[in-house]
Design a protein around this motif. Structure first.
Motif, PDB file in Angstrom:
ATOM      1  N   VAL A  16      18.975 127.679 -29.002  1.00  0.00           N
ATOM      2  CA  VAL A  16      19.300 127.126 -27.892  1.00  0.00           C
ATOM      3  C   VAL A  16      19.443 125.643 -27.606  1.00  0.00           C
ATOM      4  O   VAL A  16      19.979 125.023 -26.950  1.00  0.00           O
ATOM      5  N   LEU A  17      18.911 124.848 -28.834  1.00  0.00           N
ATOM      6  CA  LEU A  17      18.980 123.477 -28.865  1.00  0.00           C
ATOM      7  C   LEU A  17      18.938 123.182 -30.170  1.00  0.00           C
ATOM      8  O   LEU A  17      18.058 123.589 -31.143  1.00  0.00           O
ATOM      9  N   VAL A  18      20.061 122.051 -30.514  1.00  0.00           N
ATOM     10  CA  VAL A  18      20.151 121.880 -31.971  1.00  0.00           C
ATOM     11  C   VAL A  18      20.175 120.166 -31.902  1.00  0.00           C
ATOM     12  O   VAL A  18      20.623 119.504 -31.000  1.00  0.00           O
ATOM     13  N   GLY A  19      19.695 119.501 -33.101  1.00  0.00           N
ATOM     14  CA  GLY A  19      19.949 118.277 -33.050  1.00  0.00           C
ATOM     15  C   GLY A  19      21.237 117.472 -33.147  1.00  0.00           C
ATOM     16  O   GLY A  19      22.101 118.221 -33.530  1.00  0.00           O
ATOM     17  N   SER A  20      21.350 116.329 -33.060  1.00  0.00           N
ATOM     18  CA  SER A  20      22.842 115.706 -32.690  1.00  0.00           C
ATOM     19  C   SER A  20      23.496 115.654 -34.004  1.00  0.00           C
ATOM     20  O   SER A  20      24.620 115.702 -34.297  1.00  0.00           O
ATOM     21  N   GLY A  21      22.785 115.348 -35.151  1.00  0.00           N
ATOM     22  CA  GLY A  21      23.111 114.932 -36.552  1.00  0.00           C
ATOM     23  C   GLY A  21      23.955 113.603 -36.505  1.00  0.00           C
ATOM     24  O   GLY A  21      24.358 113.240 -37.559  1.00  0.00           O
ATOM     25  N   LEU A  22      23.801 112.849 -35.455  1.00  0.00           N
ATOM     26  CA  LEU A  22      24.564 111.553 -35.286  1.00  0.00           C
ATOM     27  C   LEU A  22      23.610 110.511 -35.999  1.00  0.00           C
ATOM     28  O   LEU A  22      22.638 110.084 -35.257  1.00  0.00           O
ATOM     29  N   PRO A  23      24.017 109.500 -36.834  1.00  0.00           N
ATOM     30  CA  PRO A  23      23.261 108.346 -37.576  1.00  0.00           C
ATOM     31  C   PRO A  23      22.767 107.394 -36.387  1.00  0.00           C
ATOM     32  O   PRO A  23      23.638 107.071 -35.422  1.00  0.00           O
ATOM     33  N   GLY A  24      21.386 107.134 -36.428  1.00  0.00           N
ATOM     34  CA  GLY A  24      20.844 106.306 -35.369  1.00  0.00           C
ATOM     35  C   GLY A  24      20.485 107.175 -34.028  1.00  0.00           C
ATOM     36  O   GLY A  24      19.816 106.307 -33.269  1.00  0.00           O
ATOM     37  N   HIS A  25      20.756 108.432 -33.853  1.00  0.00           N
ATOM     38  CA  HIS A  25      20.243 108.950 -32.630  1.00  0.00           C
ATOM     39  C   HIS A  25      18.919 109.511 -32.793  1.00  0.00           C
ATOM     40  O   HIS A  25      18.180 109.693 -33.999  1.00  0.00           O
ATOM     41  N   PHE A  26      18.156 109.562 -31.842  1.00  0.00           N
ATOM     42  CA  PHE A  26      16.634 109.788 -31.723  1.00  0.00           C
ATOM     43  C   PHE A  26      16.561 111.424 -32.629  1.00  0.00           C
ATOM     44  O   PHE A  26      15.705 111.713 -33.180  1.00  0.00           O
ATOM     45  N   ASP A  27      17.548 112.361 -32.508  1.00  0.00           N
ATOM     46  CA  ASP A  27      17.556 113.620 -32.946  1.00  0.00           C
ATOM     47  C   ASP A  27      18.470 113.986 -34.207  1.00  0.00           C
ATOM     48  O   ASP A  27      19.069 115.047 -34.388  1.00  0.00           O
ATOM     49  N   GLU A  28      18.745 112.797 -35.065  1.00  0.00           N
ATOM     50  CA  GLU A  28      19.612 112.947 -36.024  1.00  0.00           C
ATOM     51  C   GLU A  28      19.304 113.940 -36.925  1.00  0.00           C
ATOM     52  O   GLU A  28      20.150 114.899 -37.557  1.00  0.00           O
ATOM     53  N   ARG A  29      18.131 114.043 -37.401  1.00  0.00           N
ATOM     54  CA  ARG A  29      17.565 115.158 -38.347  1.00  0.00           C
ATOM     55  C   ARG A  29      16.949 116.470 -37.971  1.00  0.00           C
ATOM     56  O   ARG A  29      17.038 117.621 -38.434  1.00  0.00           O
ATOM     57  N   ALA A  30      16.576 116.342 -36.562  1.00  0.00           N
ATOM     58  CA  ALA A  30      15.782 117.801 -36.075  1.00  0.00           C
ATOM     59  C   ALA A  30      15.239 117.633 -34.889  1.00  0.00           C
ATOM     60  O   ALA A  30      15.262 116.585 -34.146  1.00  0.00           O
ATOM     61  N   VAL A  31      15.408 118.767 -34.043  1.00  0.00           N
ATOM     62  CA  VAL A  31      14.593 118.957 -32.731  1.00  0.00           C
ATOM     63  C   VAL A  31      13.386 119.742 -32.864  1.00  0.00           C
ATOM     64  O   VAL A  31      13.417 120.569 -34.005  1.00  0.00           O
ATOM     65  N   ASP A  32      12.454 119.591 -32.157  1.00  0.00           N
ATOM     66  CA  ASP A  32      11.145 120.305 -32.317  1.00  0.00           C
ATOM     67  C   ASP A  32      10.251 120.343 -31.204  1.00  0.00           C
ATOM     68  O   ASP A  32      10.615 119.773 -29.992  1.00  0.00           O
ATOM     69  N   CYS A  33       9.241 121.186 -31.085  1.00  0.00           N
ATOM     70  CA  CYS A  33       8.169 121.067 -30.027  1.00  0.00           C
ATOM     71  C   CYS A  33       8.872 121.349 -28.558  1.00  0.00           C
ATOM     72  O   CYS A  33       8.378 120.355 -27.698  1.00  0.00           O
ATOM     73  N   PRO A  34       9.328 122.361 -28.268  1.00  0.00           N
ATOM     74  CA  PRO A  34       9.600 122.531 -26.851  1.00  0.00           C
ATOM     75  C   PRO A  34       8.537 123.006 -25.878  1.00  0.00           C
ATOM     76  O   PRO A  34       7.550 123.394 -26.323  1.00  0.00           O
ATOM     77  N   PHE A  35       8.731 122.400 -24.719  1.00  0.00           N
ATOM     78  CA  PHE A  35       8.019 122.525 -23.446  1.00  0.00           C
ATOM     79  C   PHE A  35       8.861 122.993 -22.397  1.00  0.00           C
ATOM     80  O   PHE A  35       9.584 121.771 -21.848  1.00  0.00           O
ATOM     81  N   VAL A  36       8.905 124.101 -21.868  1.00  0.00           N
ATOM     82  CA  VAL A  36       9.794 124.511 -20.857  1.00  0.00           C
ATOM     83  C   VAL A  36       8.942 124.381 -19.410  1.00  0.00           C
ATOM     84  O   VAL A  36       7.935 125.037 -19.528  1.00  0.00           O
ATOM     85  N   PHE A  37       9.511 123.847 -18.350  1.00  0.00           N
ATOM     86  CA  PHE A  37       8.820 123.728 -17.100  1.00  0.00           C
ATOM     87  C   PHE A  37      10.140 124.097 -16.139  1.00  0.00           C
ATOM     88  O   PHE A  37      11.274 123.811 -16.304  1.00  0.00           O
ATOM     89  N   GLN A  38       9.724 124.009 -14.632  1.00  0.00           N
ATOM     90  CA  GLN A  38      10.663 123.845 -13.786  1.00  0.00           C
ATOM     91  C   GLN A  38      10.248 122.964 -12.758  1.00  0.00           C
ATOM     92  O   GLN A  38       9.377 122.694 -12.578  1.00  0.00           O
ATOM     93  N   HIS A  39      11.238 122.038 -12.360  1.00  0.00           N
ATOM     94  CA  HIS A  39      11.032 120.714 -11.465  1.00  0.00           C
ATOM     95  C   HIS A  39      12.524 120.871 -10.612  1.00  0.00           C
ATOM     96  O   HIS A  39      13.637 120.867 -11.110  1.00  0.00           O
ATOM     97  N   GLY A  40      12.293 120.453  -9.338  1.00  0.00           N
ATOM     98  CA  GLY A  40      13.456 120.530  -8.384  1.00  0.00           C
ATOM     99  C   GLY A  40      14.535 121.460  -8.664  1.00  0.00           C
ATOM    100  O   GLY A  40      15.654 121.060  -8.381  1.00  0.00           O
ATOM    101  N   GLY A  41      14.068 122.881  -8.682  1.00  0.00           N
ATOM    102  CA  GLY A  41      15.038 123.743  -8.617  1.00  0.00           C
ATOM    103  C   GLY A  41      15.975 123.866 -10.071  1.00  0.00           C
ATOM    104  O   GLY A  41      16.676 124.809 -10.224  1.00  0.00           O
ATOM    105  N   LYS A  42      15.512 123.596 -10.971  1.00  0.00           N
ATOM    106  CA  LYS A  42      16.107 123.469 -12.242  1.00  0.00           C
ATOM    107  C   LYS A  42      15.118 123.810 -13.414  1.00  0.00           C
ATOM    108  O   LYS A  42      13.788 123.413 -13.256  1.00  0.00           O
ATOM    109  N   PHE A  43      15.425 124.127 -14.611  1.00  0.00           N
ATOM    110  CA  PHE A  43      14.563 124.485 -15.637  1.00  0.00           C
ATOM    111  C   PHE A  43      14.814 122.987 -16.427  1.00  0.00           C
ATOM    112  O   PHE A  43      15.995 122.679 -16.625  1.00  0.00           O
ATOM    113  N   TYR A  44      13.639 122.657 -17.142  1.00  0.00           N
ATOM    114  CA  TYR A  44      13.824 121.410 -18.025  1.00  0.00           C
ATOM    115  C   TYR A  44      13.180 121.878 -19.325  1.00  0.00           C
ATOM    116  O   TYR A  44      12.078 122.778 -19.302  1.00  0.00           O
ATOM    117  N   MET A  45      13.383 121.320 -20.545  1.00  0.00           N
ATOM    118  CA  MET A  45      12.943 121.407 -21.814  1.00  0.00           C
ATOM    119  C   MET A  45      12.361 120.170 -22.079  1.00  0.00           C
ATOM    120  O   MET A  45      13.454 119.039 -22.388  1.00  0.00           O
TER     121      MET A  45
END
Length: 338
Positions: A16-45
């Protein structure tokens, strides 16, 4: 031990979520540690990105819990000398903990509170991590203020946690805050990771439970090496607490579950509740790091999924691994716009 209501056997089978793979981006290599919640009528991770230097923390949003869009990096690397200047891995925001209700954020002292951990050195989880806390009054959840000092350090802990402290879970129950965290006994060689708890009434001063760790590894079991990444929820119908966690035997990481009446004495179910997938599947090596929410009567169990890197994968973590976030559910769900 009746765990049927808490099981999520239906894997989505794709990220459902993949890192960007873009050099210099915070998620160039991986995404990890999901924490899912609801706020203001939307879902957030809230989730962590790894760029080869360290962890930074971001938010993504969704309308259906399946299709997610990156929103913003909320905890960034600071190029200063603070203890959390290189890494900042946010893992939990104070929220409602009922299993059967929306996971909405809750305020304390008119602020939202976020717990995180930080490793002192650059690289992949280099050095002994400490735990910190941050707050915001921003209803957009984009501007966070990190308190200057850590709230828990391995140096002040017992032998089982001397190697570093990780993945936090913050619960408020009857006026007391419970901070669950996993920790390792050494950061050299092969270590053991277990889960403990600390208490506070003001989110500043914390004292550890004298009988830590509350969740311990099982020698020779599927969770012989780690029992980690607690996700604690309350089931009011049965008046019990559920801890989702992952176990690791130095080969595979899989999801487990433990139950408690008092938040302190936990009984583990003896088998994993989400196992690694077949060779080549998205979670063939690791199915771990739970975040569980209910929506319209269905449990959604988000976790970090890992398999060996394949040609064409958008990200590659330390040369060999494709690390993403996926979900399993308690009932089959249509894959909407997938």
């Amino acid at each position: 031990m009746h765990i049927q209501p808490y099981l999520t056997p239906y894997k989505l089978g794709s990220p459902v979520l993949v890192g960007s793979g873009l050099p210099g981006h915070f998620d160039e290599r991986a995404v990890d540690c999901p924490f899912v919640f609801q706020h203001g009528g939307k879902f957030y991770m809230m989730y962590v990105g790894f760029d080869g230097i360290g962890y930074q923390t971001a938010l993504a949003t969704s309308h259906d819990l399946i299709n997610w869009e990156h929103l913003s990096v909320i905890l960034k690397r600071n190029e200063d000398s603070a203890w959390d200047s290189i890494n900042v891995a946010g893992t939990w925001i104070l929220k409602e903990n009922r299993l059967d209700a929306p996971p909405v954020l809750k305020k304390w002292n008119n602020k939202y509170w976020l717990v995180y951990h930080a490793y002192p050195n650059a690289g992949y989880e280099e050095g002994s991590a400490k735990i910190g806390i941050a707050w915001t009054e921003d209803e957009q959840l984009l501007e966070w203020h990190r308190c200057p000092d850590p709230i828990l350090t391995p140096e002040e802990g017992a032998d089982w946690e001397k190697g570093g402290l990780y993945k936090e879970c913050l619960i408020e129950h009857k006026g007391t805050f419970y901070l669950y965290y996993n920790a390792k006994n050494t950061n050299k060689g092969r270590w053991i990771e277990q889960t403990g708890v600390a208490f506070s009434t003001n989110l500043k001063e914390w004292h550890r439970y004298e009988q830590n760790p509350v969740l311990q590894v099982t020698p020779d079991g599927w969770d012989s090496g780690f029992v980690s990444d607690p996700c604690v929820l309350h089931d009011p119908d049965r008046d019990q607490w559920i801890m989702y966690y992952f176990g690791y035997n130095y080969k595979q990481a899989q999801e487990g579950i433990a139950l408690s009446r008092d938040l302190l004495t936990w009984e583990k179910h003896p088998e994993p509740i989400i196992r690694v997938g077949e060779e080549g599947s998205i979670d063939a090596i690791f199915a771990h790091k739970p975040s569980v929410v209910t929506h319209e009567g269905i449990l959604y169990h988000f976790y970090c999924s890992c398999r060996r890197y394949q040609e064409g994968d958008p990200t590659k973590n330390y040369g060999k691994e494709f690390r993403t976030i996926t979900v399993a559910t308690s009932q089959p769900i249509g894959t909407q716009s997938r």
